[in-house]
Motif scaffolding. Structure first.
Motif, PDB file in Angstrom:
ATOM      1  N   ALA A  38       6.067  -0.154  15.841  1.00  0.00           N
ATOM      2  CA  ALA A  38       5.928   0.692  14.638  1.00  0.00           C
ATOM      3  C   ALA A  38       4.408   0.632  14.581  1.00  0.00           C
ATOM      4  O   ALA A  38       3.496  -0.459  14.459  1.00  0.00           O
ATOM      5  N   LEU A  39       3.903   1.622  14.042  1.00  0.00           N
ATOM      6  CA  LEU A  39       2.413   1.954  13.867  1.00  0.00           C
ATOM      7  C   LEU A  39       2.278   1.859  12.231  1.00  0.00           C
ATOM      8  O   LEU A  39       1.035   1.826  11.857  1.00  0.00           O
ATOM      9  N   SER A  40       2.967   2.211  11.428  1.00  0.00           N
ATOM     10  CA  SER A  40       3.166   2.273  10.036  1.00  0.00           C
ATOM     11  C   SER A  40       4.377   1.563   9.376  1.00  0.00           C
ATOM     12  O   SER A  40       5.275   1.411   9.910  1.00  0.00           O
ATOM     13  N   LYS A  41       4.119   1.638   8.075  1.00  0.00           N
ATOM     14  CA  LYS A  41       5.271   1.214   7.190  1.00  0.00           C
ATOM     15  C   LYS A  41       6.157   2.239   6.885  1.00  0.00           C
ATOM     16  O   LYS A  41       5.708   3.151   7.099  1.00  0.00           O
ATOM     17  N   GLU A  42       7.091   1.999   6.183  1.00  0.00           N
ATOM     18  CA  GLU A  42       8.028   3.188   5.891  1.00  0.00           C
ATOM     19  C   GLU A  42       7.478   3.982   4.680  1.00  0.00           C
ATOM     20  O   GLU A  42       6.520   3.699   3.987  1.00  0.00           O
ATOM     21  N   ARG A  43       7.427   5.337   4.964  1.00  0.00           N
ATOM     22  CA  ARG A  43       6.784   6.280   4.148  1.00  0.00           C
ATOM     23  C   ARG A  43       7.786   7.205   3.515  1.00  0.00           C
ATOM     24  O   ARG A  43       8.917   7.564   4.589  1.00  0.00           O
ATOM     25  N   PRO A  44       7.939   7.674   2.453  1.00  0.00           N
ATOM     26  CA  PRO A  44       8.726   8.965   2.010  1.00  0.00           C
ATOM     27  C   PRO A  44       8.599  10.047   3.006  1.00  0.00           C
ATOM     28  O   PRO A  44       7.720  10.538   3.278  1.00  0.00           O
ATOM     29  N   LEU A  45      10.162  10.611   3.380  1.00  0.00           N
ATOM     30  CA  LEU A  45       9.972  11.813   4.084  1.00  0.00           C
ATOM     31  C   LEU A  45       9.957  12.959   3.071  1.00  0.00           C
ATOM     32  O   LEU A  45      10.777  13.018   2.134  1.00  0.00           O
ATOM     33  N   ASP A  46       8.821  13.802   3.307  1.00  0.00           N
ATOM     34  CA  ASP A  46       8.725  15.179   2.501  1.00  0.00           C
ATOM     35  C   ASP A  46       9.035  16.265   3.202  1.00  0.00           C
ATOM     36  O   ASP A  46       9.282  16.364   4.742  1.00  0.00           O
ATOM     37  N   GLY A  47       9.386  17.469   2.686  1.00  0.00           N
ATOM     38  CA  GLY A  47       9.635  18.507   3.353  1.00  0.00           C
ATOM     39  C   GLY A  47       8.689  19.179   4.400  1.00  0.00           C
ATOM     40  O   GLY A  47       9.100  19.666   5.402  1.00  0.00           O
ATOM     41  N   TRP A  48       7.392  18.774   4.241  1.00  0.00           N
ATOM     42  CA  TRP A  48       6.225  19.081   5.245  1.00  0.00           C
ATOM     43  C   TRP A  48       6.396  18.565   6.562  1.00  0.00           C
ATOM     44  O   TRP A  48       6.163  19.071   7.450  1.00  0.00           O
TER      45      TRP A  48
END
Length: 67
Positions: free
Chosen positions: A39-49
């Motif tokens: 993994a290269l990032s932490k969890e991020r919110p998924l958005d429509g874009w």
């Protein structure tokens, strides 16, 4: 991608390989190395874009990046 979010591995033009999944009631994504092992990032919110620009990773199935 169009439509509702679906769990799995996807290619994004600027983020690279991402894994989309739910965390509780929230849809999130994590950026990964090309082979899907780190993994290269932490969890991020998924958005429509982010979802709209993502395409299924070649050969991927739920739970596996296909490599």
């Amino acid at each position: 991608m169009e439509g509702t979010f679906q769990e799995g591995w996807y290619e994004h033009p600027t983020l690279g390989l991402i894994r989309v999944f739910t965390n509780g009631s929230d849809w999130v994504y994590v950026c990964y190395t090309k082979n899907g092992r780190k993994a290269l990032s932490k969890e991020r919110p998924l958005d429509g874009w982010t979802w709209a620009l993502s395409e299924p990773s070649p050969g991927s199935q739920a739970g596996s990046p296909g490599f």
